[in-house]
Design a protein around this motif. Structure first.
Motif, PDB file in Angstrom:
ATOM      1  N   ARG A  13      36.571  23.635  63.769  1.00  0.00           N
ATOM      2  CA  ARG A  13      36.809  24.786  64.627  1.00  0.00           C
ATOM      3  C   ARG A  13      36.196  24.605  66.013  1.00  0.00           C
ATOM      4  O   ARG A  13      36.777  24.986  67.013  1.00  0.00           O
ATOM      5  N   PHE A  14      34.997  24.026  66.082  1.00  0.00           N
ATOM      6  CA  PHE A  14      34.334  23.840  67.369  1.00  0.00           C
ATOM      7  C   PHE A  14      35.183  22.996  68.318  1.00  0.00           C
ATOM      8  O   PHE A  14      35.355  23.330  69.495  1.00  0.00           O
ATOM      9  N   HIS A 190      31.449  30.351  75.101  1.00  0.00           N
ATOM     10  CA  HIS A 190      31.951  29.455  74.057  1.00  0.00           C
ATOM     11  C   HIS A 190      31.881  27.971  74.390  1.00  0.00           C
ATOM     12  O   HIS A 190      32.337  27.158  73.589  1.00  0.00           O
ATOM     13  N   ASP A 213      23.213  23.169  65.626  1.00  0.00           N
ATOM     14  CA  ASP A 213      24.127  24.325  65.619  1.00  0.00           C
ATOM     15  C   ASP A 213      25.533  23.917  65.220  1.00  0.00           C
ATOM     16  O   ASP A 213      26.206  24.626  64.455  1.00  0.00           O
ATOM     17  N   LYS A 216      25.833  23.239  61.507  1.00  0.00           N
ATOM     18  CA  LYS A 216      25.903  24.492  60.747  1.00  0.00           C
ATOM     19  C   LYS A 216      27.305  25.095  60.838  1.00  0.00           C
ATOM     20  O   LYS A 216      27.857  25.562  59.833  1.00  0.00           O
ATOM     21  N   GLN A 217      27.876  25.100  62.041  1.00  0.00           N
ATOM     22  CA  GLN A 217      29.225  25.653  62.230  1.00  0.00           C
ATOM     23  C   GLN A 217      30.264  24.905  61.408  1.00  0.00           C
ATOM     24  O   GLN A 217      31.205  25.501  60.877  1.00  0.00           O
TER      25      GLN A 217
END
Length: 438
Positions: A13-14, A190, A213, A216-217
């Motif tokens: 997603r990132f 974002h 981070d 984790k995402q």
């Protein structure tokens, strides 16, 4: 190690969010560039502009883009990619809105210069940022997909021209071009700073926090970092002279020439395209309709390039697309019917914009982190010189009696020449880590 964990991240997603956020900036840039091309025929009639003045309106933005690319690229290697991206988006949005208040030819030129400065600064910085986050296995595809937002922006410009300009006038188009100012808030929320940039400046704690981070995402098991010293990405000095030292000198020469050729041909052709079609005897509405059809061919061109760039490589895809664009340009210039204009225009659009996607992929890959934005900015900036020259030169050629066939013969020659330069001087960077390209 930070970079090993960055490269090991699964595509998720990132990455797609980053692509979307930077891609929207690309879309708005393209929409603004496209709008001036569609506004020119209307503006020329209303203000009684000569072909030379029309060419200058197209070129003045390129002068701003050249300076913007060089200055923003240099600053981005010093203060960060995210900050420069945000500033340049805001700058071109405000300047685009000011264009709607232009009261004469001179005022429009001044505002278009500021628009160009913002546009030119954003594009190479955005490509650098995405290339530094995308894993090697998908980096080529991602940068070409980022560039594909340019086609969507041109389609948006064509739709605005087709549906709104005939009803509300050209000033409304510029007001719409100011809307991206609100998009700055998305960027700040974002978009993280480049991990590779942070490492190049010694900000190890910040880089580690971003990696944690992201893990984790993306639902990757998070492990503590060892206390071992991280390898800082300071393998070249942040200076213009670094671009002209081995092994970068041949890459710099190749990139500057190719950028010059591709920008020269693109802006010479597409900035004049609505006006040239209009001069063939079609109405303004019919002209916008034909150009919209030609513009739609850009999207499959990008998607084809996005597949080929990781399949046969950057070098061969770029050379092939430039060559085919040159051939199509020649036949477009000699098209005698509306059908042939659309067919050869669509083929030309397909390959020309596909080549743009590849050059934005290829350029940042050929420099190390410490001079990546600098090298990309200077290459793009030098290319904008071609963009400044071409619209003015086309206006001069037309005013002196040269026909459209001769104009496009020139563009065909330039595109074929830079295709040969890529084959002769280019190296392959397909699916390699940015630190391992040599």
């Amino acid at each position: 190690m930070i970079l090993e964990r960055l490269e090991a991240l699964p595509t998720g997603r990132f990455h797609y969010k980053l692509l979307l956020v930077t891609g929207l900036g690309w879309l708005f840039d393209s929409m603004d560039t496209g709008l001036i091309a569609f506004i020119l025929p209307v503006l020329a009639k209303e203000w009684q502009l000569s072909t030379g003045q029309m060419g200058m309106i197209g070129s003045i933005g390129l002068i701003g883009m050249a300076l913007g690319a060089i200055i923003a690229g240099t600053i981005a290697d010093r203060i960060g990619r995210k900050k420069v991206f945000t500033i340049t988006v805001l700058m071109y949005s405000i300047a685009s809105g000011l264009c709607a208040f232009s009261w004469d030819y001179a005022s429009l030129l001044a505002f278009r210069f500021l628009v160009g400065f913002g546009l030119g600064g954003e594009l190479p910085v955005a490509a650098t940022l995405v290339s530094e986050y995308a894993p090697a296995k998908i980096r080529g595809r991602f940068i070409v997909l980022l560039e594909s937002f340019w086609a969507i922006g041109w389609i948006a410009a064509a739709c605005i021209a087709y549906f709104l300009i005939p009803l509300y006038g050209w000033r409304m188009a510029f007001f719409i071009g100011a809307l991206p100012a609100f998009y700055v808030f998305l960027i700040r929320m974002h978009m993280p700073e480049s991990v590779r940039y942070l490492l190049s400046k010694g900000y190890i704690t910040e880089a580690r926090q971003i990696i944690t981070d992201l893990e984790k995402q993306l639902h990757v098991p998070v492990k503590p970092f060892d206390d071992e010293t991280e390898v800082l990405l300071k393998d070249a000095s942040v200076s213009f002279s670094a671009l002209w030292k081995k092994p970068f000198i041949s890459r710099t020469i190749m990139l500057w020439l190719v950028w010059f050729g591709i920008v020269y041909s693109y802006y010479g052709i597409f900035m004049w395209l609505p006006s040239l079609v209009y001069q063939q005897g079609f109405t303004v509405v019919k002209t916008f309709e034909y150009v919209l059809i030609i513009t739609l061919a850009q999207l499959p061109g990008y998607y084809c390039a996005a597949w080929l760039v990781d399949y046969i490589g950057r070098k061969y895809t770029l050379s092939l697309f430039l060559l085919c664009s040159g051939i199509a340009s020649y036949f477009f210039g000699h098209a005698g019917t509306a059908g042939m204009i659309m067919i050869w225009g669509a083929i030309m659009s397909f390959f020309n914009l596909g080549a743009w996607g590849v050059i934005y992929t290829y350029t940042p890959e050929l420099y190390p982190t410490s001079i990546r934005a600098l090298g990309s900015g200077w290459a793009a900036g030098f290319g904008r010189i071609g963009g400044m020259m071409a619209p003015v030169l086309v206006g001069v050629m037309l005013s002196r009696g040269f026909d459209i066939g001769t104009v496009f013969y020139m563009f065909a020659f330039v595109l074929v020449a830079v295709s040969a330069i890529v084959m002769g001087l280019g190296i392959e960077s397909k699916q390699k880590n940015l630190e391992s390209i040599s």
